[in-house]
Design a protein around this motif. Structure first.
Motif, PDB file in Angstrom:
ATOM      1  N   ALA A 119      30.964 -21.545 -13.357  1.00  0.00           N
ATOM      2  CA  ALA A 119      29.369 -21.018 -14.611  1.00  0.00           C
ATOM      3  C   ALA A 119      29.678 -22.098 -15.284  1.00  0.00           C
ATOM      4  CB  ALA A 119      30.787 -19.847 -14.464  1.00  0.00           C
ATOM      5  N   THR A 120      30.710 -22.711 -15.900  1.00  0.00           N
ATOM      6  CA  THR A 120      30.006 -23.737 -17.505  1.00  0.00           C
ATOM      7  C   THR A 120      29.512 -24.754 -16.631  1.00  0.00           C
ATOM      8  OG1 THR A 120      31.778 -22.161 -18.745  1.00  0.00           O
ATOM      9  CG2 THR A 120      31.118 -24.042 -18.970  1.00  0.00           C
ATOM     10  N   ALA A 121      29.910 -24.819 -15.581  1.00  0.00           N
ATOM     11  CA  ALA A 121      29.552 -26.516 -15.651  1.00  0.00           C
ATOM     12  C   ALA A 121      27.937 -26.242 -14.506  1.00  0.00           C
ATOM     13  CB  ALA A 121      30.383 -27.142 -14.311  1.00  0.00           C
ATOM     14  N   ALA A 122      28.018 -25.251 -14.016  1.00  0.00           N
ATOM     15  CA  ALA A 122      26.236 -25.454 -13.629  1.00  0.00           C
ATOM     16  C   ALA A 122      25.698 -24.948 -14.443  1.00  0.00           C
ATOM     17  CB  ALA A 122      26.704 -24.009 -12.725  1.00  0.00           C
ATOM     18  N   VAL A 123      26.047 -24.146 -15.866  1.00  0.00           N
ATOM     19  CA  VAL A 123      25.161 -24.339 -16.888  1.00  0.00           C
ATOM     20  C   VAL A 123      24.691 -25.348 -17.926  1.00  0.00           C
ATOM     21  CG1 VAL A 123      24.332 -22.887 -18.762  1.00  0.00           C
ATOM     22  CG2 VAL A 123      25.738 -21.091 -17.678  1.00  0.00           C
ATOM     23  N   TRP A 124      26.166 -25.661 -17.557  1.00  0.00           N
ATOM     24  CA  TRP A 124      25.484 -27.241 -18.776  1.00  0.00           C
ATOM     25  C   TRP A 124      24.577 -28.359 -17.682  1.00  0.00           C
ATOM     26  CZ3 TRP A 124      29.118 -31.613 -18.545  1.00  0.00           C
ATOM     27  CH2 TRP A 124      29.217 -32.370 -19.252  1.00  0.00           C
ATOM     28  N   SER A 125      24.616 -28.653 -16.304  1.00  0.00           N
ATOM     29  CA  SER A 125      24.128 -29.471 -15.664  1.00  0.00           C
ATOM     30  C   SER A 125      23.223 -29.471 -15.344  1.00  0.00           C
ATOM     31  CB  SER A 125      24.841 -28.686 -14.371  1.00  0.00           C
ATOM     32  OG  SER A 125      23.966 -27.986 -13.276  1.00  0.00           O
ATOM     33  N   PRO A 126      22.119 -28.638 -16.715  1.00  0.00           N
ATOM     34  CA  PRO A 126      20.630 -28.968 -16.262  1.00  0.00           C
ATOM     35  C   PRO A 126      20.532 -29.881 -17.394  1.00  0.00           C
ATOM     36  CG  PRO A 126      20.754 -26.765 -15.553  1.00  0.00           C
ATOM     37  CD  PRO A 126      21.974 -27.024 -16.185  1.00  0.00           C
ATOM     38  N   PHE A 127      21.664 -29.565 -18.103  1.00  0.00           N
ATOM     39  CA  PHE A 127      21.386 -30.535 -20.028  1.00  0.00           C
ATOM     40  C   PHE A 127      21.502 -32.078 -19.873  1.00  0.00           C
ATOM     41  CE2 PHE A 127      21.408 -26.404 -20.774  1.00  0.00           C
ATOM     42  CZ  PHE A 127      20.324 -25.894 -21.615  1.00  0.00           C
ATOM     43  N   ARG A 128      21.439 -32.166 -18.720  1.00  0.00           N
ATOM     44  CA  ARG A 128      22.248 -34.172 -18.293  1.00  0.00           C
ATOM     45  C   ARG A 128      22.017 -34.103 -17.421  1.00  0.00           C
ATOM     46  NH1 ARG A 128      25.226 -35.699 -21.797  1.00  0.00           N
ATOM     47  NH2 ARG A 128      26.528 -37.271 -20.823  1.00  0.00           N
ATOM     48  N   ALA A 129      21.200 -35.720 -16.869  1.00  0.00           N
ATOM     49  CA  ALA A 129      19.954 -36.447 -16.435  1.00  0.00           C
ATOM     50  C   ALA A 129      20.577 -36.048 -14.680  1.00  0.00           C
ATOM     51  CB  ALA A 129      20.190 -37.850 -16.744  1.00  0.00           C
ATOM     52  N   TRP A 130      19.164 -35.914 -14.516  1.00  0.00           N
ATOM     53  CA  TRP A 130      18.775 -35.680 -13.194  1.00  0.00           C
ATOM     54  C   TRP A 130      18.340 -36.563 -12.226  1.00  0.00           C
ATOM     55  CZ3 TRP A 130      19.655 -29.792 -10.102  1.00  0.00           C
ATOM     56  CH2 TRP A 130      19.810 -29.029 -10.863  1.00  0.00           C
ATOM     57  N   TYR A 131      17.528 -36.831 -12.341  1.00  0.00           N
ATOM     58  CA  TYR A 131      16.630 -38.564 -11.552  1.00  0.00           C
ATOM     59  C   TYR A 131      15.947 -39.305 -12.345  1.00  0.00           C
ATOM     60  CZ  TYR A 131      15.253 -41.031  -7.401  1.00  0.00           C
ATOM     61  OH  TYR A 131      15.831 -42.068  -6.526  1.00  0.00           O
ATOM     62  N   ASP A 132      16.792 -40.805 -12.838  1.00  0.00           N
ATOM     63  CA  ASP A 132      16.146 -41.792 -13.777  1.00  0.00           C
ATOM     64  C   ASP A 132      16.399 -41.365 -14.742  1.00  0.00           C
ATOM     65  OD1 ASP A 132      15.617 -43.448 -11.182  1.00  0.00           O
ATOM     66  OD2 ASP A 132      13.681 -42.368 -11.062  1.00  0.00           O
ATOM     67  N   GLY A 133      17.188 -40.446 -15.343  1.00  0.00           N
ATOM     68  CA  GLY A 133      17.479 -40.517 -16.641  1.00  0.00           C
ATOM     69  C   GLY A 133      16.827 -38.943 -17.120  1.00  0.00           C
ATOM     70  N   ARG A 134      15.093 -38.153 -15.816  1.00  0.00           N
ATOM     71  CA  ARG A 134      15.007 -37.004 -16.383  1.00  0.00           C
ATOM     72  C   ARG A 134      16.306 -35.873 -16.007  1.00  0.00           C
ATOM     73  NH1 ARG A 134       8.990 -34.499 -13.437  1.00  0.00           N
ATOM     74  NH2 ARG A 134       9.655 -33.095 -14.431  1.00  0.00           N
ATOM     75  N   HIS A 135      16.084 -34.661 -17.332  1.00  0.00           N
ATOM     76  CA  HIS A 135      17.383 -33.403 -17.053  1.00  0.00           C
ATOM     77  C   HIS A 135      16.630 -32.608 -16.105  1.00  0.00           C
ATOM     78  CE1 HIS A 135      18.879 -34.830 -21.526  1.00  0.00           C
ATOM     79  NE2 HIS A 135      19.194 -35.827 -20.556  1.00  0.00           N
ATOM     80  N   GLY A 136      17.554 -32.114 -16.121  1.00  0.00           N
ATOM     81  CA  GLY A 136      17.143 -31.073 -15.002  1.00  0.00           C
ATOM     82  C   GLY A 136      16.192 -30.214 -15.864  1.00  0.00           C
ATOM     83  N   SER A 137      16.682 -29.878 -16.768  1.00  0.00           N
ATOM     84  CA  SER A 137      16.126 -28.781 -17.686  1.00  0.00           C
ATOM     85  C   SER A 137      14.702 -28.690 -18.148  1.00  0.00           C
ATOM     86  CB  SER A 137      16.245 -28.507 -18.657  1.00  0.00           C
ATOM     87  OG  SER A 137      16.139 -29.226 -19.813  1.00  0.00           O
ATOM     88  N   THR A 138      13.453 -30.074 -17.125  1.00  0.00           N
ATOM     89  CA  THR A 138      12.783 -30.294 -17.012  1.00  0.00           C
ATOM     90  C   THR A 138      11.378 -30.314 -16.089  1.00  0.00           C
ATOM     91  OG1 THR A 138      13.029 -33.081 -16.742  1.00  0.00           O
ATOM     92  CG2 THR A 138      12.867 -31.807 -19.619  1.00  0.00           C
ATOM     93  N   TYR A 139      12.985 -30.434 -15.018  1.00  0.00           N
ATOM     94  CA  TYR A 139      12.364 -29.256 -13.897  1.00  0.00           C
ATOM     95  C   TYR A 139      11.588 -27.955 -13.472  1.00  0.00           C
ATOM     96  CZ  TYR A 139      13.455 -34.541 -11.754  1.00  0.00           C
ATOM     97  OH  TYR A 139      14.030 -35.952 -11.942  1.00  0.00           O
ATOM     98  N   ARG A 140      10.874 -27.840 -13.299  1.00  0.00           N
ATOM     99  CA  ARG A 140      10.397 -26.443 -13.157  1.00  0.00           C
ATOM    100  C   ARG A 140      10.143 -25.315 -11.535  1.00  0.00           C
ATOM    101  NH1 ARG A 140       3.844 -26.614 -13.049  1.00  0.00           N
ATOM    102  NH2 ARG A 140       4.104 -28.152 -11.181  1.00  0.00           N
ATOM    103  N   ILE A 141      10.510 -24.435 -11.876  1.00  0.00           N
ATOM    104  CA  ILE A 141      10.782 -23.898 -10.664  1.00  0.00           C
ATOM    105  C   ILE A 141       9.793 -24.154  -9.545  1.00  0.00           C
ATOM    106  CG2 ILE A 141      12.426 -21.722  -9.807  1.00  0.00           C
ATOM    107  CD1 ILE A 141      13.194 -20.779 -12.575  1.00  0.00           C
ATOM    108  N   ASP A 142       8.911 -23.647  -9.617  1.00  0.00           N
ATOM    109  CA  ASP A 142       7.505 -23.973  -8.790  1.00  0.00           C
ATOM    110  C   ASP A 142       7.635 -25.938  -8.404  1.00  0.00           C
ATOM    111  OD1 ASP A 142       6.744 -21.576  -9.770  1.00  0.00           O
ATOM    112  OD2 ASP A 142       5.295 -22.470 -11.050  1.00  0.00           O
ATOM    113  N   ASP A 143       8.546 -26.313  -9.022  1.00  0.00           N
ATOM    114  CA  ASP A 143       9.201 -27.749  -8.314  1.00  0.00           C
ATOM    115  C   ASP A 143       9.339 -27.571  -6.954  1.00  0.00           C
ATOM    116  OD1 ASP A 143       6.705 -28.815  -9.993  1.00  0.00           O
ATOM    117  OD2 ASP A 143       8.285 -30.073 -11.049  1.00  0.00           O
TER     118      ASP A 143
END
Length: 205
Positions: free
Chosen positions: A15-39
Motif C-alpha cells: 500500500a505504501t509503494a502504491a501511494v508513493w509510485s505516482p510521485f516518481r517518473a512514469w514516462y520520459d521523466g513525467r511523474h504519475g501525479s501529473t496524469y489525469r484520471i480522464d486520460d
C-alpha cells in the motif's frame, strides 16, 4: 498467526509503494501525479492534472481498501486492492502506448520510469500478501460430553396430568366443603337385622 503477521507487513509495504509510485517518473521523466484520471479513458494528453485528480486517486483508494482489509483480516479486500493497483497501472500503460506508438525503457531516463515499476510491484505484493494471509478463523463450539444435554438446552419441568392447572403452591386457598346439617341420632326401629323374623300368623277369631 505468523502468516497473518507476514501478510500484514507485505500488505502495508504494498500500500505504501502504491501511494508513493505516482510521485516518481512514469514516462520520459513525467511523474504519475501529473496524469489525469480522464486520460486513462480518453487518451493521454499533455495537460497536467492536480494531485487530487491524478492517477494518485485510485492508488490511494486501493491503499485505503488495504487498511480496511487488514483491520477486518479479510484476504478478499487485500486482493481487491492489489487488482485495483495492477488494473489502473496496466490501463495507463495501454493508453501511453497508444499515445506514443510504443513503450520503451532507456537507462538515460527516457521511456518507462521507476514509478510504473513501483506500482506494478505494489500490486503484486498486495496479491502475495492476500495469498499469504490465513484470514479470520471461525470459532467452532467445543464438542459436548457424551450423554450431556446440548449447551442451549433449557430445563423444562415434566408435563403434568392437567396442563392448565397451576401447581399446588400457586393455587388459591379453598375452604373445605360444608356438610349438610344432620339431626340427633335416632336408633332404628324394628327387629335387629341379624335376628330372623317370626312367620306371619293371622289373628285368631
Amino acid at each position: 498467526m505468523v502468516r497473518n503477521v507476514l501478510g500484514s507487513i507485505l500488505a502495508l509495504l504494498g500500500a505504501t509503494a502504491a501511494v508513493w509510485s505516482p510521485f516518481r517518473a512514469w514516462y520520459d521523466g513525467r511523474h504519475g501525479s501529473t496524469y489525469r484520471i480522464d486520460d486513462l479513458f480518453s487518451g493521454i494528453s499533455a495537460t497536467k492534472a492536480e494531485v487530487a485528480g491524478s492517477v494518485l486517486l485510485p492508488l490511494a483508494f486501493a491503499a485505503l481498501v488495504t487498511l480496511v482489509g487488514l483491520v477486518l483480516r479479510s484476504r478478499v479486500l487485500v486482493a481487491v486492492a492489489g487488482l485495483v493497483v495492477l488494473g489502473f497501472t496496466i490501463l495507463w500503460m495501454v493508453r501511453q502506448g497508444q499515445a506514443t506508438g510504443s513503450l520503451t525503457v532507456d537507462s538515460s531516463g527516457r521511456g518507462l520510469g521507476q514509478g510504473v515499476a513501483i506500482a506494478l510491484g505494489a500490486g503484486l505484493v498486495l496479491l502475495l500478501a492476500a495469498a499469504l494471509m490465513s484470514g479470520r478463523r471461525r470459532t467452532e463450539p467445543e464438542p459436548a460430553t457424551p450423554g450431556a444435554p446440548p449447551p442451549d438446552a433449557r430445563y423444562e419441568p415434566p408435563p403434568s396430568e392437567h396442563p392448565y392447572e397451576p401447581p399446588p403452591s400457586e393455587r388459591p386457598y379453598e375452604p373445605p366443603p360444608e356438610r349438610p346439617y344432620e339431626g340427633p341420632f335416632e336408633p332404628p326401629t324394628g327387629p335387629p337385622p341379624h335376628e330372623p323374623q317370626p312367620p306371619y300368623e293371622p289373628p285368631r277369631p
